[in-house]
Every structure is written in C-alpha cells, then in structure tokens.
Motif scaffolding. Structure first.
Motif, PDB file in Angstrom:
ATOM      1  N   SER A  42     101.581 -14.845  -1.941  1.00 27.28           N
ATOM      2  CA  SER A  42     100.806 -14.410  -3.118  1.00 27.28           C
ATOM      3  C   SER A  42     100.394 -12.951  -2.956  1.00 27.28           C
ATOM      4  O   SER A  42     100.316 -12.412  -1.850  1.00 27.28           O
ATOM      5  CB  SER A  42      99.561 -15.281  -3.266  1.00 27.28           C
ATOM      6  OG  SER A  42      98.632 -14.981  -2.228  1.00 27.28           O
ATOM      7  N   TRP A  43     100.080 -12.311  -4.095  1.00 24.74           N
ATOM      8  CA  TRP A  43      99.616 -10.923  -4.050  1.00 24.74           C
ATOM      9  C   TRP A  43      98.304 -10.808  -3.283  1.00 24.74           C
ATOM     10  O   TRP A  43      98.058  -9.808  -2.610  1.00 24.74           O
ATOM     11  CB  TRP A  43      99.458 -10.363  -5.457  1.00 24.74           C
ATOM     12  CG  TRP A  43     100.753  -9.920  -6.063  1.00 24.74           C
ATOM     13  CD1 TRP A  43     101.405 -10.487  -7.119  1.00 24.74           C
ATOM     14  CD2 TRP A  43     101.567  -8.817  -5.646  1.00 24.74           C
ATOM     15  NE1 TRP A  43     102.575  -9.819  -7.376  1.00 24.74           N
ATOM     16  CE2 TRP A  43     102.686  -8.784  -6.497  1.00 24.74           C
ATOM     17  CE3 TRP A  43     101.461  -7.867  -4.640  1.00 24.74           C
ATOM     18  CZ2 TRP A  43     103.695  -7.821  -6.361  1.00 24.74           C
ATOM     19  CZ3 TRP A  43     102.454  -6.906  -4.501  1.00 24.74           C
ATOM     20  CH2 TRP A  43     103.557  -6.890  -5.361  1.00 24.74           C
ATOM     21  N   THR A  44      97.476 -11.832  -3.379  1.00 19.75           N
ATOM     22  CA  THR A  44      96.212 -11.800  -2.634  1.00 19.75           C
ATOM     23  C   THR A  44      96.476 -11.661  -1.146  1.00 19.75           C
ATOM     24  O   THR A  44      95.858 -10.852  -0.450  1.00 19.75           O
ATOM     25  CB  THR A  44      95.402 -13.075  -2.900  1.00 19.75           C
ATOM     26  OG1 THR A  44      95.135 -13.168  -4.300  1.00 19.75           O
ATOM     27  CG2 THR A  44      94.087 -13.060  -2.136  1.00 19.75           C
ATOM     28  N   GLN A  80     112.474 -12.967  -5.603  1.00 18.70           N
ATOM     29  CA  GLN A  80     111.200 -12.840  -4.864  1.00 18.70           C
ATOM     30  C   GLN A  80     110.722 -11.396  -4.725  1.00 18.70           C
ATOM     31  O   GLN A  80     109.526 -11.165  -4.542  1.00 18.70           O
ATOM     32  CB  GLN A  80     111.344 -13.457  -3.464  1.00 18.70           C
ATOM     33  CG  GLN A  80     111.691 -14.927  -3.461  1.00 18.70           C
ATOM     34  CD  GLN A  80     110.548 -15.801  -3.991  1.00 18.70           C
ATOM     35  OE1 GLN A  80     109.505 -15.316  -4.387  1.00 18.70           O
ATOM     36  NE2 GLN A  80     110.771 -17.100  -4.019  1.00 18.70           N
ATOM     37  N   ILE A  81     111.634 -10.441  -4.762  1.00 17.39           N
ATOM     38  CA  ILE A  81     111.237  -9.042  -4.570  1.00 17.39           C
ATOM     39  C   ILE A  81     111.345  -8.259  -5.880  1.00 17.39           C
ATOM     40  O   ILE A  81     110.356  -7.688  -6.361  1.00 17.39           O
ATOM     41  CB  ILE A  81     112.098  -8.370  -3.476  1.00 17.39           C
ATOM     42  CG1 ILE A  81     111.900  -9.094  -2.136  1.00 17.39           C
ATOM     43  CG2 ILE A  81     111.743  -6.884  -3.347  1.00 17.39           C
ATOM     44  CD1 ILE A  81     112.786  -8.580  -1.011  1.00 17.39           C
ATOM     45  N   ARG A 100     107.587  -6.729   5.797  1.00 22.34           N
ATOM     46  CA  ARG A 100     107.138  -6.768   4.393  1.00 22.34           C
ATOM     47  C   ARG A 100     108.173  -7.504   3.536  1.00 22.34           C
ATOM     48  O   ARG A 100     107.828  -8.299   2.663  1.00 22.34           O
ATOM     49  CB  ARG A 100     106.964  -5.332   3.882  1.00 22.34           C
ATOM     50  CG  ARG A 100     106.331  -5.219   2.481  1.00 22.34           C
ATOM     51  CD  ARG A 100     104.922  -5.685   2.481  1.00 22.34           C
ATOM     52  NE  ARG A 100     104.175  -5.308   1.277  1.00 22.34           N
ATOM     53  CZ  ARG A 100     102.943  -5.708   1.015  1.00 22.34           C
ATOM     54  NH1 ARG A 100     102.325  -6.503   1.878  1.00 22.34           N
ATOM     55  NH2 ARG A 100     102.322  -5.343  -0.073  1.00 22.34           N
ATOM     56  N   TRP A 101     109.442  -7.218   3.787  1.00 17.87           N
ATOM     57  CA  TRP A 101     110.539  -7.893   3.071  1.00 17.87           C
ATOM     58  C   TRP A 101     110.420  -9.413   3.250  1.00 17.87           C
ATOM     59  O   TRP A 101     110.537 -10.175   2.281  1.00 17.87           O
ATOM     60  CB  TRP A 101     111.869  -7.382   3.620  1.00 17.87           C
ATOM     61  CG  TRP A 101     113.096  -8.044   3.080  1.00 17.87           C
ATOM     62  CD1 TRP A 101     113.821  -7.673   1.985  1.00 17.87           C
ATOM     63  CD2 TRP A 101     113.763  -9.205   3.615  1.00 17.87           C
ATOM     64  NE1 TRP A 101     114.896  -8.509   1.802  1.00 17.87           N
ATOM     65  CE2 TRP A 101     114.880  -9.471   2.798  1.00 17.87           C
ATOM     66  CE3 TRP A 101     113.528 -10.027   4.704  1.00 17.87           C
ATOM     67  CZ2 TRP A 101     115.753 -10.531   3.038  1.00 17.87           C
ATOM     68  CZ3 TRP A 101     114.394 -11.094   4.934  1.00 17.87           C
ATOM     69  CH2 TRP A 101     115.491 -11.330   4.109  1.00 17.87           C
ATOM     70  N   ALA A 102     110.172  -9.849   4.479  1.00 18.07           N
ATOM     71  CA  ALA A 102     110.074 -11.284   4.758  1.00 18.07           C
ATOM     72  C   ALA A 102     108.875 -11.908   4.049  1.00 18.07           C
ATOM     73  O   ALA A 102     108.939 -13.047   3.569  1.00 18.07           O
ATOM     74  CB  ALA A 102     109.970 -11.514   6.266  1.00 18.07           C
ATOM     75  N   ALA A 103     107.774 -11.151   3.971  1.00 23.43           N
ATOM     76  CA  ALA A 103     106.584 -11.678   3.284  1.00 23.43           C
ATOM     77  C   ALA A 103     106.863 -11.888   1.800  1.00 23.43           C
ATOM     78  O   ALA A 103     106.469 -12.907   1.215  1.00 23.43           O
ATOM     79  CB  ALA A 103     105.410 -10.718   3.478  1.00 23.43           C
ATOM     80  N   PHE A 104     107.576 -10.951   1.172  1.00 26.47           N
ATOM     81  CA  PHE A 104     107.964 -11.134  -0.234  1.00 26.47           C
ATOM     82  C   PHE A 104     108.898 -12.334  -0.365  1.00 26.47           C
ATOM     83  O   PHE A 104     108.755 -13.155  -1.273  1.00 26.47           O
ATOM     84  CB  PHE A 104     108.648  -9.874  -0.762  1.00 26.47           C
ATOM     85  CG  PHE A 104     107.720  -8.897  -1.428  1.00 26.47           C
ATOM     86  CD1 PHE A 104     107.511  -8.921  -2.802  1.00 26.47           C
ATOM     87  CD2 PHE A 104     107.044  -7.947  -0.680  1.00 26.47           C
ATOM     88  CE1 PHE A 104     106.656  -8.020  -3.414  1.00 26.47           C
ATOM     89  CE2 PHE A 104     106.188  -7.037  -1.272  1.00 26.47           C
ATOM     90  CZ  PHE A 104     105.988  -7.070  -2.650  1.00 26.47           C
ATOM     91  N   VAL A 152     114.148 -12.351  10.328  1.00 25.94           N
ATOM     92  CA  VAL A 152     113.365 -11.165  10.696  1.00 25.94           C
ATOM     93  C   VAL A 152     112.319 -11.576  11.717  1.00 25.94           C
ATOM     94  O   VAL A 152     111.430 -12.368  11.418  1.00 25.94           O
ATOM     95  CB  VAL A 152     112.666 -10.556   9.459  1.00 25.94           C
ATOM     96  CG1 VAL A 152     111.763  -9.396   9.891  1.00 25.94           C
ATOM     97  CG2 VAL A 152     113.684 -10.074   8.440  1.00 25.94           C
ATOM     98  N   ASP A 153     112.445 -11.038  12.921  1.00 25.87           N
ATOM     99  CA  ASP A 153     111.485 -11.352  13.973  1.00 25.87           C
ATOM    100  C   ASP A 153     110.760 -10.061  14.363  1.00 25.87           C
ATOM    101  O   ASP A 153     111.272  -9.254  15.148  1.00 25.87           O
ATOM    102  CB  ASP A 153     112.204 -11.957  15.186  1.00 25.87           C
ATOM    103  CG  ASP A 153     111.219 -12.518  16.208  1.00 25.87           C
ATOM    104  OD1 ASP A 153     110.069 -12.036  16.240  1.00 25.87           O
ATOM    105  OD2 ASP A 153     111.602 -13.425  16.968  1.00 25.87           O
ATOM    106  N   GLY A 154     109.575  -9.886  13.805  1.00 29.14           N
ATOM    107  CA  GLY A 154     108.821  -8.670  14.076  1.00 29.14           C
ATOM    108  C   GLY A 154     108.340  -8.571  15.502  1.00 29.14           C
ATOM    109  O   GLY A 154     108.107  -7.467  16.003  1.00 29.14           O
ATOM    110  N   GLU A 155     108.203  -9.722  16.165  1.00 32.34           N
ATOM    111  CA  GLU A 155     107.687  -9.700  17.537  1.00 32.34           C
ATOM    112  C   GLU A 155     108.743  -9.229  18.544  1.00 32.34           C
ATOM    113  O   GLU A 155     108.421  -8.590  19.544  1.00 32.34           O
ATOM    114  CB  GLU A 155     107.180 -11.086  17.925  1.00 32.34           C
ATOM    115  CG  GLU A 155     105.957 -11.503  17.092  1.00 32.34           C
ATOM    116  CD  GLU A 155     105.411 -12.846  17.526  1.00 32.34           C
ATOM    117  OE1 GLU A 155     105.973 -13.433  18.475  1.00 32.34           O
ATOM    118  OE2 GLU A 155     104.430 -13.311  16.920  1.00 32.34           O
ATOM    119  N   THR A 156     109.994  -9.557  18.271  1.00 32.75           N
ATOM    120  CA  THR A 156     111.060  -9.101  19.182  1.00 32.75           C
ATOM    121  C   THR A 156     111.809  -7.893  18.627  1.00 32.75           C
ATOM    122  O   THR A 156     112.652  -7.315  19.324  1.00 32.75           O
ATOM    123  CB  THR A 156     112.073 -10.231  19.441  1.00 32.75           C
ATOM    124  OG1 THR A 156     112.698 -10.591  18.202  1.00 32.75           O
ATOM    125  CG2 THR A 156     111.385 -11.448  20.033  1.00 32.75           C
TER     126      THR A 156
END
Length: 446
Positions: free
Chosen positions: A436-438, A34-35, A427-431, A10-14
C-alpha cells in the motif's frame, strides 16, 4: 506475487537480483499492473503542446496516452483508446485537433470546457438519435483520464492511481536535483525549453537495464574510454567536464538515485566551457555570475545523471537532457531523449548545445552507443536456460552507507557504489508485492 517469490528475485540483504527480472514475460506483465499503473510517470514537456488543441502521443507503461492542451489552456492526459471498440484515436505522433474522432465508427471526444464538463467527454456519436434512440449515456463513455496530473516547471507527470501520494512527496529531496535540470542556468526557477523534437528508438533490452545505468552506475565508465579519448565534451576533453566533489547518492526508500554533488553553498571558480566559441563562452560566464548573485550563500545542488523511479532519467549538466525508458516487452524498450536549453539563450548557445547533445546522446550519440551495446548483449546473454538461473551481483559498497547531510532519506557509500541500484530493486520489489502507499511512503522522506 508472494513475498517468498520476490525474495527469490531481489535479495537486498545479499545484494543479488535474479536474471528473470530482465527477461520473464510474466514478470513484465505484473510490472505493468503493479508499477506502471500506480507510480508517478513522466509523460512529456509543456513545450510539446504550446497551443490550444495541440496534442502529443506519449506512453504510460504499455498504454498509449494523449498529452493535450485544451481550449482553456489546461494540460490534459487521456487514454488514447476509443471507448467503443478500442481503436487508437491519435495515430500520428503530434498534431492539432479540436476533437479526437475515432476513424473506426466516428465517436468524437472533446476537451473544450465550453462543451463538456470533463475533458475527454463523448460529444459526437453517429446515429445517436436513429440508432441509439438518444439513450446512450455520453458522459459515462468519455475517454479515461489520469487520476492525478502535475505540470512541474514544464515537465508533465501523471499517475493512474487516485491514492498515490503528492508528486513532491513521491520525489522527496530528489526534487532538488530535478529542479537543477529544469531551472535556468542562472538560478531562476523554470526557464528551460525543449530544443528540437524527441528522439525515439527501440532497443532489445529490458527497461530497467537502461534505468539502472543512469541510477549512479559509474562503474561502467570503462565502456566509454574511446569517447573520452575522442574528446566530445564542450571543453574539448572527455565526454563532459568534471563534476566537482562527485558522489553517488541514493534516496534509499524511494528508489531514486544520482551521481552529483551533495548540497553546498559556494560555487567553485568559473571554468571555461566553450573556449572555441566566444559568444557561447560569454553566455555561460554571464549566467555563472548571475547565478552567484541570485543564489548568494543559499543551498544548491548539481548532478550529472540520475534516475527517478521507475523509468525516467535526468541529466542536469552536460548534456542537459531527459531520458525515458518505455517498456515494450520483457526484452524490448522504447527510449526517448528530450534536450533542454535556457529558453532565452542566444541562438548560438542553443545551436552549440544541440550539436553537443547529438554527438553525446541518442541513437547516433557516441556515449549512448556504448551503453546500448552493453544493454543489448547483457540481455541476449541472460536469456539462455542456464544463464537465467544465475543472479546479477549488486554487492559493491554493502554495509558502508552513510547519511548525506542536507538531504532527507539519502545515503552514500562514495563515488563508486551499487547502493543506489540495490535500493532501486528493493523499491521495485515493494511495488511488485502490491504494498500500500501508506507502507511505501512510511519513513520514505525521514
């Protein structure tokens, strides 16, 4: 999964997403860990379990869970697996049981607060005295319960993660649009109920393919031209009546998105809905007037479709439904449709809604059939050796986002955009990175 690996996916920049995300079995397994083991998930509706001891078998990721109402009237969500040998306790979709008894060796579990300290506690063990010598610790071998549970205006949500933020923080201002779907059409809070049962069917596609379809992907409207020509909407034209001042909205750091209207305070003039059915038309005109009297100049929203990360979609107007995309495998999804109506609406209104919902949504619905054809063929053509090396393009609207007045953390680039799904996959990639939730919630609602 490393940050470098995720950047390749997942490349959010491109504005690109690898096809592996939709077809790879290893990635699918990591999604469950993870999700689906952490996020707030839609489990069901309180209408499914109206009486004590009612149960309904739902899913959280690939886990089967029991949604039940205990004898004290509280709703519980428990893992549908015996702690002895893992046997599935409830094999019917729904029913009414005072205890959940395993058909394999007979262990029994109860949710009755008069018998147990914690819902799902082990109460019956064949041979407890003779075979176990009364030494088995029953309290230690109760059914696994979710860590957090919320009954939000009749919709039931749960998470396995004790560290997850509150449900309302998880939603952010997407809550306003969930309210619109769940509230009475006259503006009263709550007041909706399910009509009919749950439509369930399986589709050979990845669960995210369906979720992103409702995450403000208006670009695929071309797929529904034939339905628009047929005119299945309440007014006899198109699929549904037009949504006034329609824009696509993304809750950038939460992954939720929708097609609807930004916050406003004055309704458009009433537009007739069911002209061929006088009783139904009179009802909708009356609730429109009641809504105006109740809300006055207060802020309100409306939407046609939207997705709450990761796998639940709400249709707020026409048809008014909940959709859930349960992951089965990397290339198979079990889809659910739940239909909502005002609880105190006349029978004729409910019947008109039911008929419209069925011709629009579900496995036999004309619009859903268009979508499923797209999802199936996209999945099939993305599994080839060469095809898997190519990314999907999500570049529409890049660099043009603007804040949405009245909504925290929301952006828009207009009516047609892929901003919502770019943010969904970020968001998917972050999960998937195990963030962390923080970190996940830092600034999410600013």
């Amino acid at each position: 999964m490393s940050q470098a690996s995720l950047r390749n996916l997942v490349d959010g920049e491109t504005g690109t997403v690898s096809r592996e995300v939709y077809v790879n079995d290893t990635i699918f397994t990591q999604e469950m860990e993870q999700i689906f083991s952490r996020a707030w998930l839609f489990v069901g509706h309180e209408s499914m379990v109206p009486n004590p001891d009612d149960y309904f078998v739902s899913r959280m990721g690939t886990d089967s869970v029991i949604l039940t109402r205990d004898r004290q009237g509280e709703i519980q969500v428990l893992l549908n697996s015996c702690l002895h040998r893992g046997m599935k306790l409830c094999r019917y979709d729904h029913g009414n049981n005072r205890t959940f008894t395993c058909p394999y060796h007979g262990w029994s579990y109860s949710t009755d607060g008069r018998l147990v300290e914690k819902a799902g506690e082990l109460v019956g063990v064949p041979g407890y005295k003779t075979h176990y010598f009364s030494e088995l610790d029953k309290q230690a071998w109760g059914l696994k319960s979710v860590a957090k549970l919320v009954n939000y205006k009749g919709s039931i949500w749960a998470t396995w993660d004790a560290d997850a933020p509150s449900f309302e923080d998880y939603l952010g201002d997407m809550k306003l649009y969930l309210d619109f779907a769940l509230d009475h059409r006259d503006g009263r809070e709550g007041g909706s109920e399910m009509i009919g049962g749950v439509q369930k069917w399986r589709i050979p596609c990845n669960w995210k393919t369906a979720a992103e379809n409702f995450n403000a992907d208006l670009y695929h409207d071309i797929s529904h031209r034939s339905v628009d020509i047929v005119g299945i909407g309440p007014g006899g034209k198109g699929r549904r009546d037009p949504t006034p001042n329609r824009v696509s909205i993304s809750f950038k750091n939460l992954g939720h998105g929708l097609v609807g209207r930004a916050p406003y305070t004055e309704e458009n003039p009433y537009a007739p809905l069911y002209g061929k059915y006088p009783e139904v038309e009179a009802y909708y005109r009356q609730v429109y007037e009641d809504r105006e009297n109740r809300l006055g100049g207060k802020m309100r929203v409306l939407h046609s479709v939207g997705t709450i990360f990761p796998n639940m979609a709400i249709h707020g107007r026409q048809p008014r439904t909940i959709a859930v995309f349960h992951p089965i495998s990397a290339t198979e999804t079990e889809m659910w449709r739940i239909y909502l109506v005002d609880k105190d609406a006349p029978a004729a209104v409910k019947e008109a809604a039911r008929a419209y919902y069925l011709r629009y949504s579900g496995p036999g619905g004309m619009t859903e059939s268009d979508d499923m054809e797209n999802w199936c063929y996209a999945t099939e053509s993305s599994t080839g050796t060469i095809a898997r090396t190519l990314a999907y393009n999500y570049q529409m609207g890049m660099g043009h986002e603007q804040p949405v007045p009245g909504l925290k953390g929301a952006v828009t680039t207009g009516e047609f955009t892929e901003e919502t799904n770019r943010n969904y996959y970020v968001r998917w990639a972050a999960f998937m990175a195990g963030t962390s939730w923080t970190e996940l919630m830092a600034g999410a609602n600013d």
